[in-house]
Write an enzyme that holds these catalytic residues in place. Structure first.
Site, PDB file in Angstrom:
ATOM      1  CE  LYS A 128      -2.587  -2.439   3.026  1.00  0.00           C
ATOM      2  NZ  LYS A 128      -3.350  -2.287   4.877  1.00  0.00           N
ATOM      3  N   GLY A 129       2.587   1.271   0.261  1.00  0.00           N
ATOM      4  CA  GLY A 129       2.951   2.229   0.832  1.00  0.00           C
ATOM      5  C   GLY A 129       2.779   2.909  -0.493  1.00  0.00           C
ATOM      6  CD  GLU A 151       7.650  -1.023  -3.331  1.00  0.00           C
ATOM      7  OE1 GLU A 151       7.602   0.023  -2.466  1.00  0.00           O
ATOM      8  OE2 GLU A 151       8.035  -1.866  -3.107  1.00  0.00           O
ATOM      9  CG  ASP A 152       6.181   2.854  -0.062  1.00  0.00           C
ATOM     10  OD1 ASP A 152       7.026   2.055  -0.313  1.00  0.00           O
ATOM     11  OD2 ASP A 152       6.519   2.641   1.819  1.00  0.00           O
ATOM     12  CG  ASP A 178      14.225  -0.512   5.349  1.00  0.00           C
ATOM     13  OD1 ASP A 178      15.140  -0.162   5.350  1.00  0.00           O
ATOM     14  OD2 ASP A 178      13.971   0.104   5.683  1.00  0.00           O
ATOM     15  CE  LYS A 185      14.628   3.614   6.401  1.00  0.00           C
ATOM     16  NZ  LYS A 185      14.167   2.752   7.520  1.00  0.00           N
ATOM     17  CG  PHE A 203      10.242   2.897  10.734  1.00  0.00           C
ATOM     18  CD1 PHE A 203      10.343   1.246   9.907  1.00  0.00           C
ATOM     19  CD2 PHE A 203       8.940   2.942  11.372  1.00  0.00           C
ATOM     20  CE1 PHE A 203       9.272   1.045  10.037  1.00  0.00           C
ATOM     21  CE2 PHE A 203       7.979   2.403  10.552  1.00  0.00           C
ATOM     22  CZ  PHE A 203       8.495   1.026   9.895  1.00  0.00           C
ATOM     23  CB  VAL A 204      10.800   7.549   6.826  1.00  0.00           C
ATOM     24  CG1 VAL A 204      12.233   8.129   7.509  1.00  0.00           C
ATOM     25  CG2 VAL A 204      11.545   6.803   5.896  1.00  0.00           C
ATOM     26  CG  ASP A 242       2.535   0.730   7.065  1.00  0.00           C
ATOM     27  OD1 ASP A 242       3.835   0.726   6.553  1.00  0.00           O
ATOM     28  OD2 ASP A 242       2.404  -0.488   8.338  1.00  0.00           O
ATOM     29  NE  ARG A 257      -0.287   1.515   5.522  1.00  0.00           N
ATOM     30  CZ  ARG A 257       0.251   0.972   4.494  1.00  0.00           C
ATOM     31  NH1 ARG A 257       1.443   0.809   4.219  1.00  0.00           N
ATOM     32  NH2 ARG A 257       0.386  -0.526   4.849  1.00  0.00           N
TER      33      ARG A 257
HETATM   34  O1  LIG Z   1      13.513  -2.978   0.537  1.00  0.00           O
HETATM   35  P1  LIG Z   1      12.523  -3.480   1.965  1.00  0.00           P
HETATM   36  O2  LIG Z   1      13.379  -4.252   2.602  1.00  0.00           O
HETATM   37  O3  LIG Z   1      12.578  -5.068   1.374  1.00  0.00           O
HETATM   38  O4  LIG Z   1      11.347  -2.513   2.398  1.00  0.00           O
HETATM   39  C1  LIG Z   1      10.293  -1.916   1.305  1.00  0.00           C
HETATM   40  C2  LIG Z   1       9.016  -2.582   0.899  1.00  0.00           C
HETATM   41  O5  LIG Z   1       8.600  -2.269   2.531  1.00  0.00           O
HETATM   42  C3  LIG Z   1       7.420  -1.589   1.940  1.00  0.00           C
HETATM   43  O6  LIG Z   1       6.173  -1.951   2.295  1.00  0.00           O
HETATM   44  P2  LIG Z   1       5.399  -3.341   3.330  1.00  0.00           P
HETATM   45  O7  LIG Z   1       5.888  -5.152   3.121  1.00  0.00           O
HETATM   46  O8  LIG Z   1       6.026  -2.652   4.752  1.00  0.00           O
HETATM   47  O9  LIG Z   1       4.014  -2.893   2.748  1.00  0.00           O
HETATM   48  P3  LIG Z   1       3.517  -1.442   2.949  1.00  0.00           P
HETATM   49  O10 LIG Z   1       4.112  -0.736   1.404  1.00  0.00           O
HETATM   50  O11 LIG Z   1       1.803  -2.514   2.343  1.00  0.00           O
HETATM   51  O12 LIG Z   1       2.876  -0.746   4.016  1.00  0.00           O
HETATM   52  C4  LIG Z   1       7.029  -0.509   1.572  1.00  0.00           C
HETATM   53  O13 LIG Z   1       6.454  -0.006   1.208  1.00  0.00           O
HETATM   54  C5  LIG Z   1       8.981  -1.408   0.457  1.00  0.00           C
HETATM   55  O14 LIG Z   1       7.266  -1.887  -0.608  1.00  0.00           O
HETATM   56  O1  HPA Z   2      11.349   3.366   7.431  1.00  0.00           O
HETATM   57  C1  HPA Z   2      10.588   2.618   6.873  1.00  0.00           C
HETATM   58  N1  HPA Z   2       9.218   2.920   6.830  1.00  0.00           N
HETATM   59  C2  HPA Z   2       7.315   2.380   7.055  1.00  0.00           C
HETATM   60  N2  HPA Z   2       7.589   1.415   6.001  1.00  0.00           N
HETATM   61  C3  HPA Z   2       9.091   0.745   5.673  1.00  0.00           C
HETATM   62  N3  HPA Z   2       9.500  -0.415   5.018  1.00  0.00           N
HETATM   63  C4  HPA Z   2      10.654  -0.832   4.636  1.00  0.00           C
HETATM   64  N4  HPA Z   2      11.659   0.374   5.351  1.00  0.00           N
HETATM   65  C5  HPA Z   2      10.014   1.334   6.653  1.00  0.00           C
HETATM   66 MG   LIG Z   3       4.891  -1.085   5.759  1.00  0.00          MG
END
Ligand SMILES: O=P(O)(O)OC[C@H]1O[C@H](OP(=O)(O)OP(=O)(O)O)[C@H](O)[C@@H]1O
Ligand code: HPA
Ligand SMILES: [Mg+2]
Length: 179
Positions: free
Chosen positions: A42-43, A98-99, A102, A130, A151-152, A158, A164
């Site tokens: 959802k990010g 992507e948002d 990480d 990051k 963590f942001v 979220d 969000r």
């Molecule tokens: O590089 P990584 O360590 O894999 O992290 C990045 C991913 O983590 C978060 O998604 P999340 O799994 O939290 O789902 P969300 O978007 O629904 O919050 C974010 O939106 C990326 O898709």
């Molecule tokens: O820093 C973060 N914040 C929220 N969601 C995330 N998913 C990967 N890294 C992050």
């Molecule tokens: Mg998430």
């Protein structure tokens, strides 16, 4: 700002300006081509909505939902497909939006999954990255901001499904997640 947020890392104005900059580059890259942008739920909802409106290139949009974080602040490394694309991407120019990158585990998995469907091209645009958290090297064509390894939340991001809808990106106070 409330007591849960520690600081504003990137303001709404900075996000808007960066997305306009990225959109101009993406427009130039895909001029005359059919572009499918794929948002990772959802990010990436906020980035998709604002980036798409900043583009002049006509695009189609699709969504994929994967989750690797659950309710925590650490990637589990296990990526689950919660919703697949509605469309066949074979022969299409695909841009994953992507948002945040990480650890890179989500995107690395997505790139190999979507790459195996034989798109004409496959690139990535992310608002945040990051660099210090990277567990895998990924070739990302468009990056908004490199940020510290904290963590942001906000602007789609979220913590346990909250924050969000903040219009900016901020850091969370450690007491919120027990840090
Ligand atoms: O590089 P990584 O360590 O894999 O992290 C990045 C991913 O983590 C978060 O998604 P999340 O799994 O939290 O789902 P969300 O978007 O629904 O919050 C974010 O939106 C990326 O898709
Ligand atoms: O820093 C973060 N914040 C929220 N969601 C995330 N998913 C990967 N890294 C992050
Ligand atoms: Mg998430």
């Amino acid at each position: 700002m409330g007591t849960d947020l520690q600081s504003v890392l990137i303001t709404k104005e900075e996000i808007d300006a960066k997305l306009a900059e990225l959109a101009a580059k993406i427009d130039a890259e895909y001029a005359g081509k059919d572009l499918l942008i794929v948002g990772v739920l959802k990010g990436a909802v906020m980035v998709m909505a604002d980036l798409a409106r900043a583009l002049s290139t006509p695009v189609t949009m699709d969504w994929m939902a994967v989750s690797s974080y659950g309710a925590g602040t650490q990637s589990s490394g296990v990526v689950r497909i919660l919703k697949d694309l509605d469309t066949d991407i074979k022969g299409k120019h695909v841009l994953i939006v992507e948002d945040i990158i990480d650890s890179g585990l989500t995107l690395s998995w997505l790139l190999s999954n979507l790459g195996s469907r034989e798109p004409a091209s496959l690139e990535v645009c992310t608002l945040l990255r990051k660099p210090e958290a990277a567990k895998v090297a990924i070739d990302v064509k468009w990056i908004g901001f490199d940020i510290p390894n904290e963590f942001v939340v906000g602007y789609g991001l979220d913590y346990a499904e909250k924050y969000r809808n903040l219009p900016f990106v901020g850091t969370l106070a450690p007491h919120v997640y027990g840090g």
